[in-house]
Design an enzyme around this catalytic site. Sequence first.
Site, PDB file in Angstrom:
ATOM      1  N   ASP A   5      -1.310  -5.174  -5.578  1.00 49.12           N
ATOM      2  CA  ASP A   5      -2.756  -5.051  -5.479  1.00 49.12           C
ATOM      3  C   ASP A   5      -3.373  -5.405  -6.824  1.00 49.12           C
ATOM      4  OD1 ASP A   5      -5.403  -4.202  -4.516  1.00 49.12           O
ATOM      5  OD2 ASP A   5      -4.243  -3.160  -2.984  1.00 49.12           O
TER       6      ASP A   5
ATOM      7  N   HIS B 192      -6.525 -13.364  -7.655  1.00 46.85           N
ATOM      8  CA  HIS B 192      -7.366 -12.379  -6.978  1.00 46.85           C
ATOM      9  C   HIS B 192      -8.760 -12.418  -7.592  1.00 46.85           C
ATOM     10  CE1 HIS B 192      -8.896  -8.631  -5.299  1.00 46.85           C
ATOM     11  NE2 HIS B 192      -7.911  -8.708  -4.424  1.00 46.85           N
TER      12      HIS B 192
ATOM     13  N   LYS C 178       0.847  -1.192   0.000  1.00 43.06           N
ATOM     14  CA  LYS C 178       0.000   0.000   0.000  1.00 43.06           C
ATOM     15  C   LYS C 178       0.883   1.242   0.000  1.00 43.06           C
ATOM     16  CE  LYS C 178      -3.705  -2.616   0.701  1.00 43.06           C
ATOM     17  NZ  LYS C 178      -4.836  -2.741  -0.226  1.00 43.06           N
TER      18      LYS C 178
END
EC number: 4.1.1.39
Length: 475
Positions: A203, A294, A175
């Site tokens: 991500d 994901h 992040k």
Amino acid sequence: MSPQTETKASVGFKAGVKDYKLTYYTPEYETKDTDILAAFRVTPQPGVPPEEAGAAVAAESSTGTWTTVWTDGLTSLDRYKGRCYHIEPVAGEENQYICYVAYPLDLFEEGSVTNMFTSIVGNVFGFKALRALRLEDLRIPTAYVKTFQGPPHGIQVERDKLNKYGRPLLGCTIKPKLGLSAKNYGRAVYECLRGGLDFTKDDENVNSQPFMRWRDRFLFCAEAIYKSQAETGEIKGHYLNATAGTCEEMMKRAIFARELGVPIVMHDYLTGGFTANTSLAHYCRDNGLLLHIHRAMHAVIDRQKNHGIHFRVLAKALRMSGGDHIHSGTVVGKLEGERDITLGFVDLLRDDFIEKDRSRGIYFTQDWVSLPGVLPVASGGIHVWHMPALTEIFGDDSVLQFGGGTLGHPWGNAPGAVANRVALEACVQARNEGRDLAREGNEIIREACKWSPELAAACEVWKEIKFEFQAMDTL
């Protein structure tokens, strides 16, 4: 010779529209071991009987159309049609029914999740006779399972590759998810891996944007992996997201990752698509890469209780298409996930054989035969205080992934990783000593804080953080 414009009755074809239930509702049907079985939650429009609604689902997802057609006589509908063979009302819901449909295996191309979904969850979901429709579960027959490669490697092979046993694996999503330069991104990866994590992660929306092109990211992350491995003596990895705008570009990124010698790549399997995912899974098996999956976009499909596709179906489809990890919810974090239902599809991901258990939302017994298992990934709003519950709920064969719960540590990224590793090791040791993690979890963490200042600092920061909302995904 002019074309024939009249039909004699003796031909046997009768043009027009007839009720679906006359052909596709067959309560006397005995399902075959080779049938694909589906459980649909059907909400008919007012005035539409459940038998007609269930038959319409069977028809429109197999051989039927809105009117009789000449070419029905050129094939055997009894052989190829879907059949609604059982209907039951949904307890506590008005005008909702579970309709069970059996599909002959010949309707589906071997080894193609894309083709299977195109039929079963295709145009039928826009059918006007239905107010809403949700696919709750599928039974995939072993004859069809065996046409799929499945996960590139599976749980045991991954553990052997990483030389990590007897505990969950630890991860961290870097992040902020967007905006970092490649060098700063690689620095964060190094600090987290050096602090004790097994994996770090791109991500899902990190692909190749102007602020950080994919090749630069791959190079700096590879440097971070090798440096942290040399300093810790542990095998490390970073989920390099190979998802791209074209399959060709995706494969180019996966090939570059292999050339760098890193252990794992990543794919967003719903936005990227099942065809791309299956291709990547085949490449990963052939070239020794693990594949992290994901599920970005899943909540658009699975969150509404009466319309869409339940995630347990998407999880089964992923096991067939191929992936070594998949995000599965946390039960305790910021994202959707009710405990019994979540553990139901976690078992569907990991185990070879799963018995029917309606209390956990499992409508059919599923035999995966030799298809490798998938590691569930718990990620989203979790921190060190959740560690005992996560260890108890998910067990050893899982990945526990802390993004903000690592990078949000008041002393920095590496201390955040240390805090998570210490908390995990303390929970695993306590469990192995016979302590009850569910009852003694907070005490176990407090005891570990006495000899880990990094953990103590993390516990102080997140001691009051909870995400207490009612789950949408209930039985």
